[in-house]
Design a protein around this motif. Structure first.
Motif, mmCIF file in Angstrom:
data_model
loop_
_atom_site.group_PDB
_atom_site.id
_atom_site.type_symbol
_atom_site.label_atom_id
_atom_site.label_comp_id
_atom_site.label_asym_id
_atom_site.label_seq_id
_atom_site.Cartn_x
_atom_site.Cartn_y
_atom_site.Cartn_z
ATOM 1 N N ASP A 19 -17.090 -5.796 -4.300
ATOM 2 C CA ASP A 19 -16.432 -7.200 -4.006
ATOM 3 C C ASP A 19 -15.502 -7.494 -5.192
ATOM 4 O OD1 ASP A 19 -17.267 -8.020 -1.590
ATOM 5 O OD2 ASP A 19 -19.276 -7.861 -2.081
ATOM 6 N N ARG A 20 -14.560 -8.348 -4.850
ATOM 7 C CA ARG A 20 -13.928 -9.111 -5.879
ATOM 8 C C ARG A 20 -13.594 -10.388 -5.348
ATOM 9 N NH1 ARG A 20 -7.855 -5.891 -5.801
ATOM 10 N NH2 ARG A 20 -6.750 -7.538 -4.443
ATOM 11 N N ALA A 21 -12.740 -11.468 -6.139
ATOM 12 C CA ALA A 21 -12.802 -12.704 -5.860
ATOM 13 C C ALA A 21 -11.923 -12.955 -4.433
ATOM 14 C CB ALA A 21 -12.070 -13.425 -6.832
ATOM 15 N N ASP A 22 -11.189 -12.003 -4.102
ATOM 16 C CA ASP A 22 -10.146 -12.241 -3.091
ATOM 17 C C ASP A 22 -10.136 -11.053 -1.943
ATOM 18 O OD1 ASP A 22 -9.109 -10.353 -4.665
ATOM 19 O OD2 ASP A 22 -6.978 -10.988 -4.116
ATOM 20 N N GLY A 23 -11.478 -10.562 -2.033
ATOM 21 C CA GLY A 23 -11.891 -9.414 -0.868
ATOM 22 C C GLY A 23 -12.619 -8.643 -1.555
ATOM 23 N N PHE A 24 -12.117 -7.177 -1.472
ATOM 24 C CA PHE A 24 -13.017 -6.215 -2.077
ATOM 25 C C PHE A 24 -12.074 -5.018 -2.528
ATOM 26 C CE2 PHE A 24 -12.936 -5.063 2.387
ATOM 27 C CZ PHE A 24 -12.807 -3.949 2.503
ATOM 28 N N ASP A 25 -12.546 -3.960 -3.269
ATOM 29 C CA ASP A 25 -11.783 -2.850 -3.777
ATOM 30 C C ASP A 25 -12.215 -1.713 -3.322
ATOM 31 O OD1 ASP A 25 -9.914 -4.124 -5.149
ATOM 32 O OD2 ASP A 25 -10.854 -4.098 -7.033
ATOM 33 N N VAL A 26 -11.581 -0.529 -3.133
ATOM 34 C CA VAL A 26 -12.140 0.832 -2.815
ATOM 35 C C VAL A 26 -12.043 1.641 -3.829
ATOM 36 C CG1 VAL A 26 -10.085 1.181 -1.355
ATOM 37 C CG2 VAL A 26 -12.285 2.653 -1.022
ATOM 38 N N PHE A 27 -12.659 2.645 -4.197
ATOM 39 C CA PHE A 27 -12.307 3.516 -5.639
ATOM 40 C C PHE A 27 -11.791 4.735 -4.843
ATOM 41 C CE2 PHE A 27 -13.275 7.397 -8.050
ATOM 42 C CZ PHE A 27 -12.988 6.942 -9.441
ATOM 43 N N MET A 28 -10.447 4.935 -5.460
ATOM 44 C CA MET A 28 -9.781 6.059 -5.107
ATOM 45 C C MET A 28 -9.105 6.994 -6.457
ATOM 46 S SD MET A 28 -7.502 4.572 -1.620
ATOM 47 C CE MET A 28 -7.271 6.129 -0.921
ATOM 48 N N GLY A 40 -1.228 16.018 -5.117
ATOM 49 C CA GLY A 40 -0.523 14.713 -5.516
ATOM 50 C C GLY A 40 -0.765 13.472 -4.604
ATOM 51 N N ALA A 41 -1.872 13.651 -3.637
ATOM 52 C CA ALA A 41 -2.228 12.416 -2.895
ATOM 53 C C ALA A 41 -3.156 11.549 -3.378
ATOM 54 C CB ALA A 41 -2.780 12.939 -1.585
ATOM 55 N N LEU A 42 -3.354 10.173 -2.768
ATOM 56 C CA LEU A 42 -4.202 9.069 -3.233
ATOM 57 C C LEU A 42 -5.347 9.297 -2.078
ATOM 58 C CD1 LEU A 42 -4.959 6.729 -5.105
ATOM 59 C CD2 LEU A 42 -3.857 5.499 -3.338
ATOM 60 N N VAL A 43 -6.713 9.659 -2.621
ATOM 61 C CA VAL A 43 -7.762 9.877 -1.664
ATOM 62 C C VAL A 43 -8.868 9.399 -2.252
ATOM 63 C CG1 VAL A 43 -6.706 12.261 -0.964
ATOM 64 C CG2 VAL A 43 -8.296 12.291 -2.726
ATOM 65 N N PHE A 44 -9.915 9.568 -1.463
ATOM 66 C CA PHE A 44 -11.353 9.071 -1.741
ATOM 67 C C PHE A 44 -12.011 10.305 -2.412
ATOM 68 C CE2 PHE A 44 -10.350 6.868 2.396
ATOM 69 C CZ PHE A 44 -9.933 5.661 2.017
ATOM 70 N N SER A 182 -7.490 7.531 -11.496
ATOM 71 C CA SER A 182 -8.209 6.938 -10.371
ATOM 72 C C SER A 182 -8.152 5.525 -10.696
ATOM 73 C CB SER A 182 -9.839 7.507 -10.969
ATOM 74 O OG SER A 182 -10.254 7.047 -12.304
ATOM 75 N N ILE A 183 -8.364 4.794 -9.682
ATOM 76 C CA ILE A 183 -8.116 3.473 -9.668
ATOM 77 C C ILE A 183 -8.927 2.517 -8.405
ATOM 78 C CG2 ILE A 183 -6.254 3.676 -8.019
ATOM 79 C CD1 ILE A 183 -4.647 1.514 -9.027
ATOM 80 N N TRP A 184 -9.429 1.492 -9.006
ATOM 81 C CA TRP A 184 -9.901 0.467 -7.959
ATOM 82 C C TRP A 184 -8.942 -0.355 -7.253
ATOM 83 C CZ3 TRP A 184 -14.938 0.671 -6.354
ATOM 84 C CH2 TRP A 184 -15.867 1.371 -6.852
ATOM 85 N N LEU A 185 -8.635 -0.521 -6.232
ATOM 86 C CA LEU A 185 -7.464 -1.272 -5.383
ATOM 87 C C LEU A 185 -8.178 -1.782 -4.090
ATOM 88 C CD1 LEU A 185 -4.558 0.873 -4.769
ATOM 89 C CD2 LEU A 185 -6.979 1.717 -4.804
ATOM 90 N N SER A 186 -7.331 -2.808 -3.748
ATOM 91 C CA SER A 186 -8.117 -3.301 -2.272
ATOM 92 C C SER A 186 -7.156 -2.319 -1.253
ATOM 93 C CB SER A 186 -7.513 -4.479 -2.085
ATOM 94 O OG SER A 186 -6.065 -4.876 -1.926
ATOM 95 N N PRO A 187 -7.703 -2.167 -0.134
ATOM 96 C CA PRO A 187 -7.037 -1.223 1.172
ATOM 97 C C PRO A 187 -5.243 -1.834 1.181
ATOM 98 C CG PRO A 187 -9.199 -2.051 1.692
ATOM 99 C CD PRO A 187 -9.238 -2.838 0.470
#
Length: 264
Positions: A19-28, A40-44, A182-187
């Motif tokens: 969770d984050r203040a304005d929703g949630f992040d996913v690890f990719m 080169g793709a952004l994946v889980f 790697s990055i945490w970001l919202s959908p």
């Protein structure tokens, strides 16, 4: 050339959420450009089920049971946690006899001591768990999606997607080999990056991000998924004029049936 479909290799992936203040992040993660599949793709984080995952099934002291019934078998669940540890360093496990997840500091120690050796095949995941008195937290995994690569493609996977809330304070980090960032970001941020060209998103990743982004929080996403029956999706490749298309079941819940396919 044979017209027979290649065998789809069993595989697993986890959508780690926080969770984050304005929703949630996913690890990719961004796959290395020299990797054969999804370069080169952004994946889980995720990968193939291996023999070591099946061996752990015979050692029930090493895991707390997760999804039962008609869902993914135990080897898919075990592979999901192992691959996530290999690719991100995040460990979904508990000290034996405890109902609390392994502390972030302890997880970091285990990662530093064993992650590279595991990736290089010098130690098994079962050995790491036994040596460190750990039990896999399979009960945290919520089956989310099941996709099988189209029959016409040469490299195919039979992949279960799981949701899981990320352990507190385990931040995650790519391995620098199979993945380069790697990055945490919202959908929403991931999808916007795909549209702008910042990221390359495979078709299943895009569709699952869109569906995931409809939920306002981690708790809502987990609760919604626990109440759903997962439908297997194996896209059928076709053409609409000069455009390539993928057809999936409308009832699978991905807001459509026929989608333009750009090769990812």
């Amino acid at each position: 050339m044979s017209n027979e479909a290649s065998v789809a290799r069993p595989a697993s992936t986890i959508l780690l959420l926080r969770d984050r203040a304005d929703g949630f992040d996913v690890f990719m993660m961004v796959r290395h450009y020299q990797i054969e599949f999804a370069s080169g793709a952004l994946v889980f984080p995720g990968g193939s089920v291996d023999a070591g995952d099946r061996d752990i099934i015979d050692k029930p002291e090493l895991y707390a049971c997760g999804a039962q019934g008609e869902g993914p078998s135990l080897d898919f669940q075990i592979a999901a946690i192992r691959e996530t540890f290999e690719e991100s360093g995040i460990l979904l496990a508990r000290p034996r006899g405890s109902d609390q997840l392994v502390a972030a500091s302890r997880a970091s120690e285990i990662e530093a001591a064993h992650r590279t050796a595991l990736c290089e095949g010098k130690i098994s995941f079962a050995e790491i768990l036994a040596t460190n008195q750990l039990v896999l937290a399979l009960d945290l995994l919520v089956p989310y999606a099941h996709w099988i690569t189209p029959e016409k493609l040469p490299k195919r996977f039979d992949t279960w997607f799981f949701l899981a809330e990320a352990p507190p304070e385990q931040l995650g980090m790519h391995d620098g080999k199979e993945s380069t960032d790697s990055i945490w970001l919202s959908p929403r941020e991931a999808l916007e990056g795909g549209e702008s060209g910042r990221f390359t998103l495979p078709f299943p990743t895009t569709r699952n991000l869109i569906r995931l982004g409809k939920q306002p929080s981690v708790g809502d996403a987990l609760a919604f998924s626990r109440g759903q029956t997962v439908m297997t999706v194996m896209p059928i490749m076709g053409r609409d004029g000069d455009k390539r298309t993928l057809r999936i079941p409308a009832e699978a819940g991905y807001d459509g049936e026929v989608f333009e396919f750009n090769g990812n």
